[in-house]
Structure formats: C-alpha cells, structure tokens
Motif scaffolding. Sequence first.
Motif, PDB file in Angstrom:
ATOM      1  N   THR A 246      -6.454   4.626  10.399  1.00  0.00           N
ATOM      2  CA  THR A 246      -5.815   4.851  11.757  1.00  0.00           C
ATOM      3  C   THR A 246      -5.279   3.096  11.827  1.00  0.00           C
ATOM      4  O   THR A 246      -4.398   2.929  12.681  1.00  0.00           O
ATOM      5  N   LYS A 247      -5.430   2.321  10.985  1.00  0.00           N
ATOM      6  CA  LYS A 247      -5.186   0.884  11.176  1.00  0.00           C
ATOM      7  C   LYS A 247      -3.892   0.446  10.134  1.00  0.00           C
ATOM      8  O   LYS A 247      -3.388  -0.549  10.513  1.00  0.00           O
ATOM      9  N   ILE A 248      -3.951   1.235   9.181  1.00  0.00           N
ATOM     10  CA  ILE A 248      -2.823   0.640   8.007  1.00  0.00           C
ATOM     11  C   ILE A 248      -1.704   1.529   7.954  1.00  0.00           C
ATOM     12  O   ILE A 248      -2.011   2.740   7.798  1.00  0.00           O
ATOM     13  N   PHE A 249      -0.450   1.396   8.088  1.00  0.00           N
ATOM     14  CA  PHE A 249       0.750   1.858   7.685  1.00  0.00           C
ATOM     15  C   PHE A 249       1.572   1.680   6.716  1.00  0.00           C
ATOM     16  O   PHE A 249       1.058   0.662   5.871  1.00  0.00           O
ATOM     17  N   LEU A 250       2.511   2.160   6.303  1.00  0.00           N
ATOM     18  CA  LEU A 250       3.126   1.892   4.910  1.00  0.00           C
ATOM     19  C   LEU A 250       4.707   1.464   5.130  1.00  0.00           C
ATOM     20  O   LEU A 250       5.243   1.429   6.166  1.00  0.00           O
ATOM     21  N   GLY A 251       5.019   0.619   4.163  1.00  0.00           N
ATOM     22  CA  GLY A 251       6.432   0.087   4.148  1.00  0.00           C
ATOM     23  C   GLY A 251       6.753   0.103   2.372  1.00  0.00           C
ATOM     24  O   GLY A 251       5.913   0.054   1.714  1.00  0.00           O
ATOM     25  N   SER A 252       8.131   0.002   2.382  1.00  0.00           N
ATOM     26  CA  SER A 252       8.688  -0.141   1.062  1.00  0.00           C
ATOM     27  C   SER A 252       9.875  -0.982   1.204  1.00  0.00           C
ATOM     28  O   SER A 252      10.837  -0.936   1.877  1.00  0.00           O
ATOM     29  N   ASP A 253      10.125  -1.934   0.026  1.00  0.00           N
ATOM     30  CA  ASP A 253      11.313  -2.504  -0.350  1.00  0.00           C
ATOM     31  C   ASP A 253      11.760  -2.030  -1.732  1.00  0.00           C
ATOM     32  O   ASP A 253      11.346  -2.466  -2.767  1.00  0.00           O
ATOM     33  N   PRO A 254      12.737  -0.879  -1.659  1.00  0.00           N
ATOM     34  CA  PRO A 254      13.124  -0.492  -3.082  1.00  0.00           C
ATOM     35  C   PRO A 254      14.143  -1.574  -3.716  1.00  0.00           C
ATOM     36  O   PRO A 254      14.216  -1.516  -4.923  1.00  0.00           O
ATOM     37  N   ALA A 255      14.564  -2.298  -3.068  1.00  0.00           N
ATOM     38  CA  ALA A 255      15.583  -3.433  -3.394  1.00  0.00           C
ATOM     39  C   ALA A 255      16.623  -2.558  -4.260  1.00  0.00           C
ATOM     40  O   ALA A 255      16.636  -3.068  -5.544  1.00  0.00           O
TER      41      ALA A 255
END
Length: 442
Positions: A246-255
Amino acid sequence: RIVSVKGREVLDSRGRPTVEAEVAFEGATNTQSVVRAMVPSGKSTGGAEAKELRDADPGRYAGMGCLEAAKSIGVLGKAVVGMDPTDQKAIDAALLELDTSPQKDKSGIGANAVLAVSMACCRAGALVKGVPLCRHINDLAAKAIGEPVRMVMPVPCLNVINGGVHAGNLLAFQEFFLIPAGAESFGEALRIGAETYQVLKKVIQEEYGLRDTAVGDEGGFAPNIASPEEGMRLLMKAIERAGHTTKIFLGSDPAASEFFKDGTYDLGFKSAQVGGEKKSAAEMVELYEKICSDFPMVLLEDPFDEEDFASHAALTSKVGDRIEIVGDDLYCTNCSRVEKGLESKATNAMLLKVNQIGSVTESLDAWSLCRRNGWGVFVSHRSGETEDSFIADLSVGIGAGHIKSGAPCRSERLAKYNQLLRIEEELGIPYAGMKFRTPWDF
Ligand code: PGA
Ligand code: ZN
C-alpha cells in the motif's frame, strides 16, 4: 568574504575524473574556513546540456582527464575572490561573465568548473549565515520566485533495476523506481525502500540466479531481462513479499533518446540481433498506457526522444492527470527549453540536474519557472556521482517533493539519502508523500 578558490582533479563513482572546488572564506569572526564541492557526470546526456571541460590528452584517462577544468576553477575563482558568499546571484553572474562561448553553453571554461565553484560558494554562504545549507538554499529560492517557499522532505525515488546505457544487460529502459510515496516520513520511505531492495535481490536470485544480482551504475540490480514489463513484475513481487504494497508505487525512466534511431524506438538496441523490437512513437504511447494501467505507476521520465515534444504532449494529454511525465534530456534544466515544453504542454514536470545547466542560480531559475507554471520538479543525481550530497539540501530547500539518487546501495547514492535522514531528524520538516508533484499544496 571569499579568500581563495582552488581546483583539483578527483575521481567519480565510475572511476573517471571529475573536479572539486575548494573555497576558503572568512565569516564575521575573521576566522578562515574551507568548503568543497564535487561535480557529477552523466552518461545518457541530453544534447542541450552545458558542456564539461575535459583534457583532450589521450595519454591520461583516455582523454577524460580534468586537469584543464581544475585549472579553470582557479581562473574562475579569481572573479569571485573578495565577494560575499551569501550573494549567490552575484557570484554566479561573475562566473557566467567569463563564459565567452557563442552558444553560452560554458564550453571553454567548462560547466563542470563553473558548477564546482558555484556549489562550494553556496556552502560557504550557508556557513557565513550560520544556517543549514537547505535553509540557505530556501532563502535563495524564495528570492528567485519572489515569495516564501515551503520546505518539504522529498520522496526518494529508488532506481533498483538498472538498464539502458547504465548496465550490461539487454534491458532497453534505463531506470525502474520504487516510489514509497505512501510512507509517513522520509525515514520510513527509505527504510521500506531499502527492505524491498533486499527482497528484490532474493527474488532475482531465485528466478534468474546469483549472477543476475550484480548491480549497474546507480546501484540497482541489472538482471538479464529484456522487457520493461518483466522489470515491473519483479518490482511488484518484491514489494508484495516485503509487505509494503500500500505504500510503494512505481516509476520508470526509459531514457528513450538512447534507443531512438532513424525514427523508431529499438527496445532491442543492446542485443546482437538486429531490428527485433522496433516501435513507432504511437506504439510507444500504447506501451506506456498499458504499463500505466497494469502497474501502480506514478511517474515516467523521458518516454520519447529529446527533440520529440509532440509525442510527449500526446502521452501527457492521455495520462498526465494521474502520472507525472518528467522531461530530463528534453529540457536539460534549461529555461528556454522548458518554455517550449510549457507552450506545447509536452510534460507536467521537469528533472533538475545542476550540472546540466552548470550553476546554482540558473538551476533555481529553471525551478522557479516550473513552479510558477504548476509543474513538478524532480531533483536528480547523475549516473557518475561523487560523495557530495549538495542535491539533498537542494531538494529540501526548493521544496521539490521528490529526488532520485539511485538505489539504496553504494555510498555515492546513499550520501544524498543519508544527508536527508539528518535533515529530517534535525529540522523536523514534513514529508511530501503523495503530494510529491505538487508539494506546495498540502
Ligand atoms: P545520466 O542518466 O546521469 O547517465 O545522464 C540519468 C538520467 O537519465 O536520468
Ligand atoms: Zn533521465
């Protein structure tokens, strides 16, 4: 006042040369003190970045030496000796006056040399005022934008899987973030992020073997996976097993500029097979939309080529209400490029890398432009880093709401996160949490 400035060549986290500035100054009591600042260096750099000065001597560090830049620090230093280090604007103006390059990109004097002096003087300014660096930067930020700025503890965006040009695996996407925005404090965020990082290691070892737990340039694991969805799946498994769903979300830098060639995005750009995984910009939009609906994504950085403002705008119009779309190579922390992004509604946030623009004052100008337009500002390290923790204080001082400094692993990355632990403990500043993109509004 500033008494003397000296430059030296030191090594960064990749074992490549960079520069350090050493500034001696006197405060009110007339006793002399010394401060230092070291400059980072990127690998997946944007075309519009200010230019580093490196020796063209192939006999030293394969032409990467920084003796000329260290010398330049000495020359630049002469322009600021005698000045008041609390007046950052005047100091940076004096430094920029020596930039005689036609494009004003600091080639010649070196963006690395200018930034080292600029940051070291900023540190001296804080000491002369007798306040923590983040508070001094907060004063400078308030001056830059013309109103008080609320300090917040940033959400640490932990890059725990490395790909792209930062790792020797086949993964095209460069960075996969754990974003503990649901934590109550920075300290809790770092703890649950670091716990999940350790579980991720076990998950990768079970599924791929011990060899795949080696790490990339920013301390994240570099398993030999190829698809971004597989990276996301591994992160989800680790988050669940660590008990932090419930506390951690995701993200990404494909560059994405790194795998954009001849008008298409080649997700197989590091594999020996030619032409396997090519996608058009429209197909990339679809891929991002799918990832954003299949996973708890909150942030995407540089999803398209650095000159393709239109595709950025297409994606932002589709998912920008719930996902932060960040421009890194797209803007290079440069106001004139950010203006272009604002006009075309390309993104809803800017990445802030001090060495992309090359001085503290210009970094604050880019931040202020974004903030005045309701954009998020994401403070960032470089893949080539040092133990200098300046950007930790910067992120708090400008109330950026989030920072990326790699994985919770390798001390050049932890230098920033550990400094944030100290700031939180000493100053009791509130945590941005879910408001990381709009931290002025909680
Ligand atoms: P770099 O990569 O420091 O190698 O340029 C970081 C990023 O793309 O965000
Ligand atoms: Zn980036």
